[in-house]
Scaffold this motif. Structure first.
Motif, short mmCIF file in Angstrom:
data_model
loop_
_atom_site.label_atom_id
_atom_site.label_comp_id
_atom_site.label_asym_id
_atom_site.label_seq_id
_atom_site.Cartn_x
_atom_site.Cartn_y
_atom_site.Cartn_z
N ARG A 37 1.14 -1.31 -0.04
CA ARG A 37 0.30 -0.13 -0.19
C ARG A 37 1.08 0.78 -0.21
O ARG A 37 0.78 1.97 -0.36
CB ARG A 37 -1.12 -0.74 1.22
CG ARG A 37 -1.76 1.19 1.53
CD ARG A 37 -2.79 0.93 2.32
NE ARG A 37 -3.69 0.00 2.13
CZ ARG A 37 -4.88 0.35 3.36
NH1 ARG A 37 -5.02 1.14 4.34
NH2 ARG A 37 -5.43 -0.83 2.83
N VAL A 38 1.56 1.17 0.85
CA VAL A 38 3.23 2.72 1.18
C VAL A 38 3.49 2.40 -0.86
O VAL A 38 3.65 3.50 -1.02
CB VAL A 38 3.73 1.68 2.40
CG1 VAL A 38 4.88 3.74 2.06
CG2 VAL A 38 3.12 2.27 3.73
N SER A 39 3.51 1.39 -0.62
CA SER A 39 4.60 1.92 -2.02
C SER A 39 3.80 2.64 -3.23
O SER A 39 4.48 2.95 -4.39
CB SER A 39 5.09 0.24 -2.31
OG SER A 39 6.40 -0.66 -2.17
N ASN A 40 2.24 1.94 -3.70
CA ASN A 40 1.88 2.25 -4.57
C ASN A 40 1.67 3.66 -4.32
O ASN A 40 1.36 4.23 -5.66
CB ASN A 40 0.20 1.72 -4.14
CG ASN A 40 0.28 0.37 -4.70
OD1 ASN A 40 0.99 -0.24 -4.96
ND2 ASN A 40 -0.14 -0.89 -4.40
N TYR A 44 2.51 6.94 -6.49
CA TYR A 44 1.06 7.64 -6.87
C TYR A 44 2.02 9.19 -6.44
O TYR A 44 1.29 9.60 -7.80
CB TYR A 44 -0.16 7.38 -5.45
CG TYR A 44 -1.21 8.27 -6.26
CD1 TYR A 44 -1.98 8.83 -7.34
CD2 TYR A 44 -2.06 8.99 -5.59
CE1 TYR A 44 -3.03 9.28 -7.50
CE2 TYR A 44 -3.59 9.88 -4.94
CZ TYR A 44 -3.69 10.21 -6.15
OH TYR A 44 -4.62 11.27 -6.63
N ALA A 45 2.01 8.92 -5.38
CA ALA A 45 2.75 10.95 -4.93
C ALA A 45 3.85 11.24 -6.91
O ALA A 45 3.64 12.30 -6.85
CB ALA A 45 3.14 10.76 -4.25
N ARG A 46 4.34 10.40 -6.77
CA ARG A 46 5.60 10.38 -8.13
C ARG A 46 4.97 11.17 -8.93
O ARG A 46 5.48 12.12 -10.24
CB ARG A 46 6.48 9.42 -8.05
CG ARG A 46 7.57 9.33 -8.66
CD ARG A 46 8.30 8.23 -9.20
NE ARG A 46 9.38 8.64 -10.43
CZ ARG A 46 10.00 8.01 -11.30
NH1 ARG A 46 8.90 7.57 -11.93
NH2 ARG A 46 10.99 7.82 -12.02
N ILE A 47 3.84 9.92 -9.60
CA ILE A 47 3.41 10.86 -10.51
C ILE A 47 2.63 11.73 -10.71
O ILE A 47 2.47 12.61 -11.94
CB ILE A 47 1.97 9.53 -11.30
CG1 ILE A 47 2.86 8.61 -11.41
CG2 ILE A 47 1.60 9.35 -12.23
CD1 ILE A 47 2.43 6.89 -11.35
N ARG A 48 2.16 11.86 -9.71
CA ARG A 48 1.63 13.31 -9.76
C ARG A 48 2.43 14.51 -9.36
O ARG A 48 2.09 16.24 -10.26
CB ARG A 48 0.36 13.73 -8.40
CG ARG A 48 -0.32 12.23 -7.76
CD ARG A 48 -1.49 12.75 -9.09
NE ARG A 48 -2.36 14.55 -8.72
CZ ARG A 48 -3.43 14.28 -8.65
NH1 ARG A 48 -4.70 14.01 -8.61
NH2 ARG A 48 -3.84 15.87 -8.39
N ALA A 49 3.19 14.25 -9.06
CA ALA A 49 4.55 15.09 -9.39
C ALA A 49 5.12 15.30 -10.50
O ALA A 49 5.55 17.03 -10.82
CB ALA A 49 6.14 14.81 -8.68
N ILE A 50 5.05 14.61 -11.58
CA ILE A 50 5.26 15.14 -12.56
C ILE A 50 4.04 15.61 -13.42
O ILE A 50 4.66 16.35 -14.57
CB ILE A 50 5.85 13.06 -13.35
CG1 ILE A 50 6.74 12.70 -12.67
CG2 ILE A 50 6.01 13.50 -14.82
CD1 ILE A 50 7.41 11.14 -13.06
N ARG A 51 2.52 14.98 -13.38
CA ARG A 51 2.05 15.86 -14.49
C ARG A 51 1.33 17.09 -13.79
O ARG A 51 1.29 18.09 -14.42
CB ARG A 51 0.77 14.20 -13.62
CG ARG A 51 0.44 13.62 -14.24
CD ARG A 51 -0.67 12.45 -14.25
NE ARG A 51 -0.95 11.10 -15.20
CZ ARG A 51 -1.08 10.57 -15.02
NH1 ARG A 51 -2.18 10.68 -14.14
NH2 ARG A 51 -1.55 8.99 -16.15
N ARG A 139 10.73 -2.64 -3.75
CA ARG A 139 10.30 -3.45 -2.25
C ARG A 139 10.96 -4.65 -2.56
O ARG A 139 12.20 -5.14 -3.20
CB ARG A 139 8.21 -3.93 -2.80
CG ARG A 139 7.82 -3.95 -2.72
CD ARG A 139 7.46 -3.19 -1.32
NE ARG A 139 7.29 -3.61 -0.23
CZ ARG A 139 7.12 -4.71 0.33
NH1 ARG A 139 6.19 -4.87 -0.43
NH2 ARG A 139 7.45 -5.88 1.34
N ASP A 140 12.31 -4.54 -1.06
CA ASP A 140 13.10 -6.01 -0.68
C ASP A 140 11.64 -7.24 -0.04
O ASP A 140 10.67 -6.83 0.76
CB ASP A 140 13.06 -5.82 0.10
CG ASP A 140 14.21 -4.58 0.01
OD1 ASP A 140 14.80 -4.21 -1.44
OD2 ASP A 140 15.06 -3.04 0.47
#
Length: 141
Positions: A37-40, A44-51, A139-140
């Motif tokens: 959940r945290v990874s997803n 999501y935060a990364r994609i929103r930063a780019i968009r 993810r490890d």
């Protein structure tokens, strides 16, 4: 009748041997579920930063039991996209570092350029997620 009793005793012994291992599997599964959940949400935060062209971050609470996904945290009115309370779904699980923040710049790269690690701990079991300087989330397992 005696044979049935022997079979029941054997089944009881087998169940007693397997039960502790099942608790361990459940603990591992809950940690992996929380980190998924945290990874997803980091992705999501990364994609929103780019968009949006604005920085985004995942901010872990001081007790490590929840986190927020925020776009443009330095703005006068930051946009909180998501608030996640892990304590409800994953009791006894703590994210670390407490009060930690994973920040992505407007190109989706990790701010600061170094690798960041988020750990999830439940009882004595710990697992982690790594974020590289270019924003790739690992993810490890």
């Amino acid at each position: 009748m005696a044979e049935l009793l022997v079979v029941l005793v054997i089944i009881g012994i087998g169940t007693a041997m397997v039960a502790p291992k099942l608790r361990g599997v459940a603990k591992i599964s809950s940690i992996q579920g929380a980190l998924n959940r945290v990874s997803n949400d980091m992705a999501y935060a990364r994609i929103r930063a780019i968009r949006t062209g604005a920085p985004a971050q995942v901010a872990i609470s001081s007790d490590g039991k929840s986190y927020r996904v925020i776009v443009d945290p330095a703005a006068a009115k930051p946009d909180t996209l998501k608030m996640v309370n892990l304590a409800r779904d994953y009791p006894d699980l703590v994210l670390g570092p407490a009060s930690g923040t994973v920040r992505f710049n407007n190109r989706g790269m990790l701010s600061g350029g170094t690798t960041s690690v988020v750990r999830a701990t439940r009882m004595s079991r710990t697992d982690s997620v790594r974020i590289s300087g270019v924003g790739v989330i690992y993810r490890d397992f």
